[in-house]
Design a protein around this motif. Sequence first.
Motif, mmCIF file in Angstrom:
data_model
loop_
_atom_site.group_PDB
_atom_site.id
_atom_site.type_symbol
_atom_site.label_atom_id
_atom_site.label_comp_id
_atom_site.label_asym_id
_atom_site.label_seq_id
_atom_site.Cartn_x
_atom_site.Cartn_y
_atom_site.Cartn_z
ATOM 1 N N SER A 76 0.898 -1.162 0.013
ATOM 2 C CA SER A 76 -0.161 -0.012 -0.034
ATOM 3 C C SER A 76 0.940 1.253 -0.065
ATOM 4 C CB SER A 76 -0.748 -0.039 1.161
ATOM 5 O OG SER A 76 -0.307 0.072 2.396
ATOM 6 N N PHE A 77 2.055 1.311 0.757
ATOM 7 C CA PHE A 77 2.837 2.359 0.798
ATOM 8 C C PHE A 77 3.695 2.764 -0.614
ATOM 9 C CE2 PHE A 77 3.798 1.584 5.516
ATOM 10 C CZ PHE A 77 2.565 2.356 5.768
ATOM 11 N N VAL A 78 4.029 1.420 -1.081
ATOM 12 C CA VAL A 78 4.589 1.678 -2.670
ATOM 13 C C VAL A 78 3.548 2.127 -3.681
ATOM 14 C CG1 VAL A 78 5.478 0.278 -4.438
ATOM 15 C CG2 VAL A 78 6.127 -0.110 -2.034
ATOM 16 N N LEU A 79 2.276 1.620 -3.409
ATOM 17 C CA LEU A 79 1.300 2.001 -4.324
ATOM 18 C C LEU A 79 1.014 3.393 -4.236
ATOM 19 C CD1 LEU A 79 -0.986 1.181 -6.461
ATOM 20 C CD2 LEU A 79 -2.635 0.812 -4.380
ATOM 21 N N VAL A 80 0.868 4.128 -2.995
ATOM 22 C CA VAL A 80 0.608 5.573 -2.949
ATOM 23 C C VAL A 80 1.860 6.256 -3.436
ATOM 24 C CG1 VAL A 80 0.584 7.333 -1.048
ATOM 25 C CG2 VAL A 80 -0.627 4.986 -0.609
ATOM 26 N N ILE A 81 3.169 6.069 -3.158
ATOM 27 C CA ILE A 81 3.855 6.897 -3.712
ATOM 28 C C ILE A 81 4.001 6.654 -5.467
ATOM 29 C CG2 ILE A 81 6.482 6.856 -4.073
ATOM 30 C CD1 ILE A 81 5.374 8.046 -1.327
ATOM 31 N N ALA A 82 3.830 5.451 -5.806
ATOM 32 C CA ALA A 82 3.856 5.299 -7.361
ATOM 33 C C ALA A 82 2.711 6.084 -7.999
ATOM 34 C CB ALA A 82 3.861 3.725 -7.725
ATOM 35 N N CYS A 83 1.385 5.803 -7.372
ATOM 36 C CA CYS A 83 0.559 6.560 -7.944
ATOM 37 C C CYS A 83 0.638 8.036 -7.608
ATOM 38 C CB CYS A 83 -0.858 6.101 -7.395
ATOM 39 S SG CYS A 83 -1.555 4.610 -7.697
ATOM 40 N N ALA A 84 1.131 8.662 -6.740
ATOM 41 C CA ALA A 84 1.044 10.075 -6.576
ATOM 42 C C ALA A 84 2.214 10.567 -7.567
ATOM 43 C CB ALA A 84 1.594 10.435 -5.325
ATOM 44 N N VAL A 85 3.387 9.784 -7.661
ATOM 45 C CA VAL A 85 4.451 10.348 -8.576
ATOM 46 C C VAL A 85 3.891 10.131 -10.021
ATOM 47 C CG1 VAL A 85 6.723 9.722 -9.553
ATOM 48 C CG2 VAL A 85 6.477 9.717 -7.211
ATOM 49 N N ALA A 86 3.259 9.163 -10.333
ATOM 50 C CA ALA A 86 2.690 9.144 -11.782
ATOM 51 C C ALA A 86 1.549 10.126 -12.040
ATOM 52 C CB ALA A 86 2.083 7.559 -11.941
ATOM 53 N N ALA A 87 0.796 10.372 -11.266
ATOM 54 C CA ALA A 87 -0.206 11.521 -11.206
ATOM 55 C C ALA A 87 0.562 13.038 -11.517
ATOM 56 C CB ALA A 87 -1.095 11.454 -10.279
ATOM 57 N N LEU B 287 1.655 17.425 -15.350
ATOM 58 C CA LEU B 287 2.610 18.003 -15.678
ATOM 59 C C LEU B 287 2.690 18.122 -17.164
ATOM 60 C CD1 LEU B 287 5.883 17.929 -13.487
ATOM 61 C CD2 LEU B 287 4.083 20.033 -13.664
ATOM 62 N N LEU B 288 2.719 16.777 -17.963
ATOM 63 C CA LEU B 288 2.609 16.580 -19.364
ATOM 64 C C LEU B 288 1.299 17.187 -19.857
ATOM 65 C CD1 LEU B 288 4.002 13.017 -19.521
ATOM 66 C CD2 LEU B 288 5.407 14.999 -20.036
ATOM 67 N N ARG B 289 -0.013 16.855 -19.337
ATOM 68 C CA ARG B 289 -0.961 17.456 -19.748
ATOM 69 C C ARG B 289 -0.966 19.042 -19.764
ATOM 70 N NH1 ARG B 289 -4.391 15.710 -22.916
ATOM 71 N NH2 ARG B 289 -6.296 16.295 -21.549
ATOM 72 N N TRP B 290 -0.366 19.496 -18.719
ATOM 73 C CA TRP B 290 -0.248 21.126 -18.614
ATOM 74 C C TRP B 290 0.643 21.460 -19.843
ATOM 75 C CZ3 TRP B 290 2.729 23.810 -13.960
ATOM 76 C CH2 TRP B 290 2.474 25.226 -14.070
ATOM 77 N N ARG B 291 1.601 20.930 -20.092
ATOM 78 C CA ARG B 291 2.547 21.090 -21.170
ATOM 79 C C ARG B 291 1.720 21.096 -22.375
ATOM 80 N NH1 ARG B 291 7.173 17.277 -23.118
ATOM 81 N NH2 ARG B 291 5.127 16.229 -23.790
ATOM 82 N N ASP B 292 0.702 20.158 -22.474
ATOM 83 C CA ASP B 292 -0.081 20.116 -24.109
ATOM 84 C C ASP B 292 -1.165 21.067 -23.801
ATOM 85 O OD1 ASP B 292 -0.162 16.182 -23.422
ATOM 86 O OD2 ASP B 292 1.373 17.858 -24.411
ATOM 87 N N GLY B 293 -1.272 22.093 -23.121
ATOM 88 C CA GLY B 293 -2.225 22.914 -22.966
ATOM 89 C C GLY B 293 -3.348 22.885 -22.293
ATOM 90 N N TYR B 294 -3.336 21.862 -21.395
ATOM 91 C CA TYR B 294 -4.783 21.587 -20.439
ATOM 92 C C TYR B 294 -4.417 22.598 -19.124
ATOM 93 C CZ TYR B 294 -8.473 19.409 -18.131
ATOM 94 O OH TYR B 294 -9.673 18.842 -17.402
#
Length: 620
Positions: A302-313, A318-325
């Motif tokens: 659960s700890f690894v999942l929280v960190i992985a999801c938070a980093v991925a999100a 950031l990528l969606r922001w760069r795409d103009g969202y």
Amino acid sequence: MPAFLRLLILLLLPTLTWAQSLPLPSGQTQVLPGPYMEVWEDPSGQAEFSEVRALPDSAWQAINRRDASFGYGGSTYWLRLDVHNPHHRAPGWMLVIGNPLLDQLDAYGLDGTRVYRAGDQRPFNWRWIEHRQLVLPLNLEAGEQLRIWLRMQTAGSANLSATVMTHDTFDHEEQRSLLLQGLFFGALIAMLIYNLSIYCITRDRNYLWYSLFVASFTLYQFIQLGFALQWLWPNALTWHQMSFPFSSALATLFGIHFTYGVLELDKAASPYRWVARVLQGCSWLVMGMALIGPYTPALIGSFVLVIACAVAAFVITLLRWRDGYAAARLFALGWFVLITASLASILTGTGLLPYSLLSLHAQQVGGLIEMTVFSIALAARIRHAQEAEHQAQAKLIEQERRLRNEQAKHLQLQTQISESLEQRVQERTATLQDTLQQLSNANLRLAELNRRDGLTGLFNRQTLSEELARACARGERSRQPLAILMMDLDHFKQVNDRYGHLAGDACLRHAAQRIQQRLRSSDLLARFGGEEFVALLDSTDLTGALDLAEQLREDLSRNPCHYQQQSIALSLSIGLHAGVPHDPGCGEHWLELADRALYRAKAGGRNQVVSYEANALDGA
């Protein structure tokens, strides 16, 4: 060796033995006992207390850090702590363990042969003190010394995070902590209700996923802080252990759904959708491990999942922001705060970061900031929708203005008709209203008579119970003192036997009038039964209550009852209890305390005033 030298060594031996003991604090000071503790690791977890107690001093290792944290090793840890009371009084202390998720904690040496056994894998009612954290009472007389052994065994983070403080400091800190926790959970519930209401109105699933995310995160925090075991499932130990990683993975799953929808990943490139599906599958896997698998892998997962999801999100945002969202910048800020807070919380559990107030509540603060940012971002969606509907609303307003003009004409006609009808109705209802008013007055008089004693005119016992409950609730909210006087006419049976029951009734009325004259308009005087009276005094401390009680006793002694040319001397025994109520339902208990004081007054010779506090001191 000379006899004098032997005697000197024997005298100094206790001082040498307790040289590293923890001096218990006074006042508002709090002490972290970690640097004073010694630890012995038991990898098998099979050692008995008798074996541990017999270990040589060389087997123990000093901790020498603020918190006793040993990570996720899975061993059993025995901790030894020497404490002493250097003060001239014994205010009583609390040893507060700041980790509510410890599976098992045993304490030896606190109270003779009794063993304190607690933890979230033991029934909640085993605890000596009913509290969400593990709280151990320390009672040492002035100059007394004590050695305590703690056995800590847990499948999670072996982090003791202990603090020593006085009873008064513990009460003060507990009130402040509950206030902050109430504000925290209140903010989460407000977000939940707000966004759930928007979903019910708009049927936008993003608000539903966000509401479920807030609800599951609230449950996760409720479990982590120990409230769930205390209030929701105090005996469901197996479920409680699995609920922590399960609720964490559940909150993560709803967070993934929310991010997927609000960032419109279904319209983005396929790698975004692939990452989201993989993380969703991992969330379901961790929830399954929590329900059927071992606890430690599920917790770490659960700890690894929280960190992985938070980093991925964070990266996807950031990528969606760069795409103009444009809305993505707020979500990037929220995920960055959550990543930082989660890392601090996890590293504290492993022992890599020292325990502190900030690290203890990092995930709470970070989660609250993150959810606030997300709420602001979601609110922006409503603003855009309002701007899109502005023109349509302007047309509707114009149509509404026309309709209002037509309605005004209809209302004028209706007013004329209703005026003639109202005149007839008023004439017919005038008699009915007068009758109802008379009936209401009669009911009020009857209700007042039901609250009064028929002989003395004072309030009766039922009214006293009702008013006492309200007074205790007021005192508990305002922190104002409250006093209860329990009064009894001495040798009243002799008055009835000697002068007759009619004379006794006159004496009761006389005593009631003399006592009522001395009370304030805000005080309440009731006949408790027979020759007993009870006075309820708002905003009155012990000193004021004692002074008033003496005045009442002396006044009745100086003013006998005159009945049929006879002067009947009366005296009064009074028992009282005063203080600030700490429980809104303490009324009947305070009556019992005042009654005990009255019993002591009558046993001590009557015609005197005794407070419950003085009674307790005499008994000691």
